[in-house]
Motif scaffolding. Structure first.
Motif, mmCIF file in Angstrom:
data_model
loop_
_atom_site.group_PDB
_atom_site.id
_atom_site.type_symbol
_atom_site.label_atom_id
_atom_site.label_comp_id
_atom_site.label_asym_id
_atom_site.label_seq_id
_atom_site.Cartn_x
_atom_site.Cartn_y
_atom_site.Cartn_z
ATOM 1 N N LYS A 148 29.133 29.950 71.735
ATOM 2 C CA LYS A 148 30.484 29.994 71.147
ATOM 3 C C LYS A 148 30.417 30.015 69.618
ATOM 4 C CE LYS A 148 31.381 25.074 70.858
ATOM 5 N NZ LYS A 148 32.362 24.063 70.792
ATOM 6 N N SER A 151 28.946 33.713 68.705
ATOM 7 C CA SER A 151 30.005 34.722 68.827
ATOM 8 C C SER A 151 31.174 34.396 67.900
ATOM 9 C CB SER A 151 30.475 34.830 70.277
ATOM 10 O OG SER A 151 30.992 33.602 70.738
ATOM 11 N N GLY A 152 31.374 33.131 67.598
ATOM 12 C CA GLY A 152 32.483 32.720 66.739
ATOM 13 C C GLY A 152 32.360 33.211 65.310
ATOM 14 N N TRP A 154 31.523 35.981 64.495
ATOM 15 C CA TRP A 154 31.946 37.386 64.505
ATOM 16 C C TRP A 154 33.439 37.531 64.763
ATOM 17 C CZ3 TRP A 154 29.068 41.056 62.570
ATOM 18 C CH2 TRP A 154 27.707 40.833 62.466
ATOM 19 N N ASN A 155 34.127 36.428 64.986
ATOM 20 C CA ASN A 155 35.566 36.475 65.256
ATOM 21 C C ASN A 155 36.317 36.397 63.932
ATOM 22 O OD1 ASN A 155 38.216 36.145 66.048
ATOM 23 N ND2 ASN A 155 37.723 34.729 67.718
ATOM 24 N N TRP A 156 36.366 37.522 63.247
ATOM 25 C CA TRP A 156 36.969 37.552 61.919
ATOM 26 C C TRP A 156 38.444 37.182 61.928
ATOM 27 C CZ3 TRP A 156 35.561 39.364 56.829
ATOM 28 C CH2 TRP A 156 34.183 39.368 56.633
ATOM 29 N N GLU A 157 39.162 37.520 62.975
ATOM 30 C CA GLU A 157 40.577 37.174 63.013
ATOM 31 C C GLU A 157 40.756 35.660 62.974
ATOM 32 O OE1 GLU A 157 39.104 39.416 64.998
ATOM 33 O OE2 GLU A 157 40.130 41.262 64.437
ATOM 34 N N LYS A 158 39.974 34.940 63.782
ATOM 35 C CA LYS A 158 40.059 33.484 63.804
ATOM 36 C C LYS A 158 39.556 32.888 62.494
ATOM 37 C CE LYS A 158 38.794 29.444 66.510
ATOM 38 N NZ LYS A 158 38.095 28.946 67.690
ATOM 39 N N LEU A 159 38.439 33.400 61.984
ATOM 40 C CA LEU A 159 37.906 32.912 60.714
ATOM 41 C C LEU A 159 38.891 33.159 59.579
ATOM 42 C CD1 LEU A 159 34.255 34.226 61.129
ATOM 43 C CD2 LEU A 159 34.936 31.813 61.100
ATOM 44 N N TRP A 160 39.481 34.336 59.579
ATOM 45 C CA TRP A 160 40.447 34.720 58.552
ATOM 46 C C TRP A 160 41.611 33.729 58.539
ATOM 47 C CZ3 TRP A 160 39.347 38.828 55.423
ATOM 48 C CH2 TRP A 160 40.365 39.352 54.626
ATOM 49 N N GLY A 168 45.537 38.347 59.157
ATOM 50 C CA GLY A 168 44.238 38.866 59.581
ATOM 51 C C GLY A 168 43.717 39.950 58.648
#
Length: 173
Positions: A148, A151-152, A154-160, A168
């Motif tokens: 998690k 892969s996390g 790479w989750n730019w939307e969540k990081l953003w 986003g």
């Protein structure tokens, strides 16, 4: 572009938050001894390089103190990286806005570059390289990061959104 660097920093913090403390100073049993940096050394290097960029490119900004890789804890690295990321954000804002920063100095030996998106790309590439080293080294040492987390980052939307943006990538200035 300042927001992009903030997302880059969030990736570092996510790794630090989930890294097994036993991996911090662990060494691979390889020869010659000392030929591979520890995770502590990698994160302190990342921070210390940022301080160099700030000192050389934006000497008017407060340059964060450097870290000692032999004595640095994960908590100290996390705080120092957050501080140097904030200063790098200021440097980028000035360089890419109408500030007085006109050249990016990667190192004292390297020819300076005019400021622009290449500056940001260089900074992020440097850190992405070292994040990859940390993830691989943690795995090789027997302390793999949870899927998690891998892969996390790479989750730019969540990081953003975790960095305070609302729309986003591509939707916030």
């Amino acid at each position: 572009m300042v927001q992009i660097f903030a997302v880059n920093e969030r990736m570092n913090q996510v790794i630090l938050e989930h890294l097994d403390p036993a991996a911090w100073n662990a060494k691979l049993p390889i020869k010659p001894a000392g030929s591979v940096r520890t995770i502590a050394a990698i994160f302190t290097h990342m921070h210390n390089v940022r301080t160099k960029w700030i000192r050389l490119t934006s000497p008017h900004l407060t340059v964060p103190a450097q870290l000692n890789r032999a004595r640095c804890t994960p908590e100290q690295a996390s705080g120092a990286l957050a501080e140097s990321a904030a200063r790098c954000g200021e440097m980028l804002a000035e360089a890419l806005g109408d500030g007085g920063v006109k050249e990016f100095f990667r190192d004292g030996w390297a020819k300076p570059w005019p400021v622009g998106p290449e500056m940001l790309c260089y900074m992020i590439s440097h850190e992405a390289h070292h994040r990859g080293q940390v993830c691989m080294l943690a795995h090789q040492l027997g302390y793999p990061l949870p899927m998690k987390v891998i892969s996390g980052i790479w989750n730019w939307e969540k990081l953003w959104k975790g960095c305070g943006a609302t729309g986003g990538p591509g939707n916030d200035s």
